[in-house]
Design a protein around this motif. Structure first.
Motif, PDB file in Angstrom:
ATOM      1  N   TYR A   1     -23.212 -10.513  12.049  1.00  0.00           N
ATOM      2  CA  TYR A   1     -22.318  -9.411  11.709  1.00  0.00           C
ATOM      3  C   TYR A   1     -21.189  -9.999  10.876  1.00  0.00           C
ATOM      4  O   TYR A   1     -20.486 -10.905  11.336  1.00  0.00           O
ATOM      5  CB  TYR A   1     -21.732  -8.779  12.970  1.00  0.00           C
ATOM      6  CG  TYR A   1     -22.759  -8.114  13.855  1.00  0.00           C
ATOM      7  CD1 TYR A   1     -23.361  -6.920  13.485  1.00  0.00           C
ATOM      8  CD2 TYR A   1     -23.122  -8.683  15.084  1.00  0.00           C
ATOM      9  CE1 TYR A   1     -24.311  -6.305  14.310  1.00  0.00           C
ATOM     10  CE2 TYR A   1     -24.050  -8.070  15.911  1.00  0.00           C
ATOM     11  CZ  TYR A   1     -24.641  -6.881  15.516  1.00  0.00           C
ATOM     12  OH  TYR A   1     -25.560  -6.278  16.323  1.00  0.00           O
TER      13      TYR A   1
ATOM     14  N   GLY B   1     -22.903  -9.805  25.704  1.00  0.00           N
ATOM     15  CA  GLY B   1     -22.588 -10.528  24.474  1.00  0.00           C
ATOM     16  C   GLY B   1     -23.637 -11.554  24.076  1.00  0.00           C
ATOM     17  O   GLY B   1     -23.471 -12.269  23.096  1.00  0.00           O
ATOM     18  N   SER B   2     -24.744 -11.614  24.828  1.00  0.00           N
ATOM     19  CA  SER B   2     -25.753 -12.638  24.518  1.00  0.00           C
ATOM     20  C   SER B   2     -26.690 -12.209  23.389  1.00  0.00           C
ATOM     21  O   SER B   2     -27.530 -12.994  22.950  1.00  0.00           O
ATOM     22  CB  SER B   2     -26.536 -13.024  25.774  1.00  0.00           C
ATOM     23  OG  SER B   2     -27.111 -11.887  26.360  1.00  0.00           O
ATOM     24  N   GLY B   3     -26.571 -10.967  22.935  1.00  0.00           N
ATOM     25  CA  GLY B   3     -27.369 -10.543  21.777  1.00  0.00           C
ATOM     26  C   GLY B   3     -28.543  -9.632  22.115  1.00  0.00           C
ATOM     27  O   GLY B   3     -29.369  -9.346  21.249  1.00  0.00           O
ATOM     28  N   LYS B   4     -28.600  -9.150  23.349  1.00  0.00           N
ATOM     29  CA  LYS B   4     -29.739  -8.319  23.772  1.00  0.00           C
ATOM     30  C   LYS B   4     -29.815  -7.021  22.964  1.00  0.00           C
ATOM     31  O   LYS B   4     -30.871  -6.665  22.451  1.00  0.00           O
ATOM     32  CB  LYS B   4     -29.651  -7.998  25.281  1.00  0.00           C
ATOM     33  CG  LYS B   4     -29.505  -9.231  26.162  1.00  0.00           C
ATOM     34  CD  LYS B   4     -29.432  -8.870  27.628  1.00  0.00           C
ATOM     35  CE  LYS B   4     -28.261  -8.007  28.055  1.00  0.00           C
ATOM     36  NZ  LYS B   4     -26.921  -8.631  27.881  1.00  0.00           N
ATOM     37  N   SER B   5     -28.671  -6.325  22.859  1.00  0.00           N
ATOM     38  CA  SER B   5     -28.685  -5.058  22.110  1.00  0.00           C
ATOM     39  C   SER B   5     -28.928  -5.295  20.623  1.00  0.00           C
ATOM     40  O   SER B   5     -29.574  -4.483  19.961  1.00  0.00           O
ATOM     41  CB  SER B   5     -27.373  -4.307  22.294  1.00  0.00           C
ATOM     42  OG  SER B   5     -27.244  -3.919  23.632  1.00  0.00           O
ATOM     43  N   THR B   6     -28.418  -6.399  20.117  1.00  0.00           N
ATOM     44  CA  THR B   6     -28.654  -6.720  18.707  1.00  0.00           C
ATOM     45  C   THR B   6     -30.146  -6.890  18.462  1.00  0.00           C
ATOM     46  O   THR B   6     -30.681  -6.429  17.459  1.00  0.00           O
ATOM     47  CB  THR B   6     -27.887  -8.003  18.315  1.00  0.00           C
ATOM     48  OG1 THR B   6     -26.500  -7.792  18.557  1.00  0.00           O
ATOM     49  CG2 THR B   6     -28.106  -8.374  16.873  1.00  0.00           C
TER      50      THR B   6
END
Ligand SMILES: Nc1ncnc2c1ncn2[C@@H]1O[C@H](COP(=O)(O)OP(=O)(O)O)[C@@H](O)[C@H]1O
Ligand code: SF4
Ligand SMILES: [Mg+2]
Length: 343
Positions: A11, A48-53
């Motif tokens: 991002y 914040g570990s990037g799962k949704s990303t």
């Protein structure tokens, strides 16, 4: 069916006038895995570990920096318009907040019916409504719900409507991102059982994302563990829970409360053996392993080099204990960590 190859997502903050450009947030760093029909992969990791990303990248809701996402052999980052439409039919998402994802002005008949017209070309009202009724039955809602609006539904009912809408177009892959996290425990387990049943009946591939490891254990055949945008461990569920190979997985598992007080004490002691430190910022990742400042068994090499994924008996692990670390001589990482914590 789904194959991620060395996926990176960043991002980039918009530059403010007169201030220096902020560094990009490295939300996904070289994630690779594959998922087949009828398989359920659970994805866990702290916030914040990037799962949704990862979910958004697969659903084409965010740009990919580098790497590939292949669905049935086609790179989804490179699809033309026609293929994009068929991809959107085949890959559906159910997201965390059923309040914001359902149009408040539409009734359930339209919410679930619209994708049927759009993707399956069914325009006749009676045929379409018949299909909506079948879908509502499948998710455990009666036909009376057809004319209700989102504000007339409970949280669990809204989530069922979201699932019905996702299933309306007969997808091959369903991505559920914290789909049950906002619901209370009994509704949560009803939805999980429902997803499990539908998934088995329809041979759906399911990517089930949740920060709650207990929930994931009940549904997933395989589990991936994310830390700061890295997939640090991947393996079959049962073995991953009983014999985790990555210290971070161990730390997450030690955080699950258990009813047995003796076991709970043990878990607490193990949890306390990890260093209480803030994780590094995803816009300023260290050169080495991003878990090094919290890891009780970190070695010199950990601060210098990020370990590559190394094959384990159960899957893979990104940890130097499996590459240049001390020889474990058959000892599990779990026992190794415990021993280190007591010396
Ligand atoms: N739209 C965005 N703009 C900038 N940073 C973002 C955006 N979305 C997520 N992030 C950052 O990316 C990282 C991964 O976030 P996310 O994928 O939401 O993780 P998770 O779902 O595991 O909590 C976090 O550091 C988060 O702050
Ligand atoms: S690579 Fe090193 S710091 Fe990272 S988890 Fe493994 S042992 Fe700990
Ligand atoms: Mg999330």
């Amino acid at each position: 069916m789904l194959e991620l190859d060395n996926l990176h997502v960043r991002y980039t903050p918009t530059k403010k006038l007169l201030s220096p450009a902020a560094k990009p947030v490295k939300a996904l760093n070289g994630v690779s895995f594959s998922l087949g029909p009828g398989q359920t992969m659970g994805l866990v990791g702290e916030s914040g570990s990037g799962k949704s990303t990862l979910a958004k990248a697969i659903l084409k809701l965010t740009d990919v920096h580098s790497g590939a996402i292949n669905f049935e052999g086609q790179d989804v980052t490179q699809l033309n318009r026609k293929d994009s439409l068929s991809f959107r039919k085949n890959v559906q998402g159910v997201l965390q907040d059923p309040y914001s994802s359902l149009n408040p002005l539409h009734d359930v008949g339209v919410i679930v019916g619209d994708p049927i017209t759009r993707h399956l070309g069914i325009k006749r009202r009676d045929t379409r409504n018949q299909r909506v009724r079948e879908l509502l039955t499948l998710v455990g809602l009666s036909a009376d719900f057809l004319e209700r609006k989102p504000h007339q539904l409970s949280g669990g009912q809204r989530q069922r409507v979201s699932i019905a809408r996702a299933l309306a177009v007969e997808p091959k892959l369903l991505i559920a991102d914290e789909a049950t996290s906002a619901l209370d425990v009994s509704i949560q387990s009803q939805i999980i059982n429902l997803l499990k049943k539908i998934q088995q009946e329809k041979q759906l591939a399911l990517l089930f994302i949740a920060h709650d490891l207990e929930v994931v254990k009940h549904i997933a055949t395989d589990v991936g563990v994310m830390y700061l945008g890295y997939l640090v461990e991947l393996g079959k569920t049962e073995t991953l829970y009983s014999e985790p190979t990555h210290p971070y997985t161990k730390m997450l598992l030690a955080s699950i409360p258990v009813p047995n007080p003796k076991q709970q004490e043990k878990r607490k002691a193990l949890r306390q053996s990890f260093i209480n430190a803030e994780p590094p910022s995803p816009s300023n990742l260290p050169m080495g392993c991003p878990f090094a400042n919290r890891c009780p068994v970190a070695m010199d090499i950990c601060k210098k080099e990020m370990p590559d994924p190394t094959v384990t008996a159960n899957g893979f692990s990104r940890c130097h204990l499996h590459t240049s670390g001390p020889k474990l001589d058959g000892e599990t990482v779990v026992d190794f960590i415990k021993k280190q914590a007591h010396t």
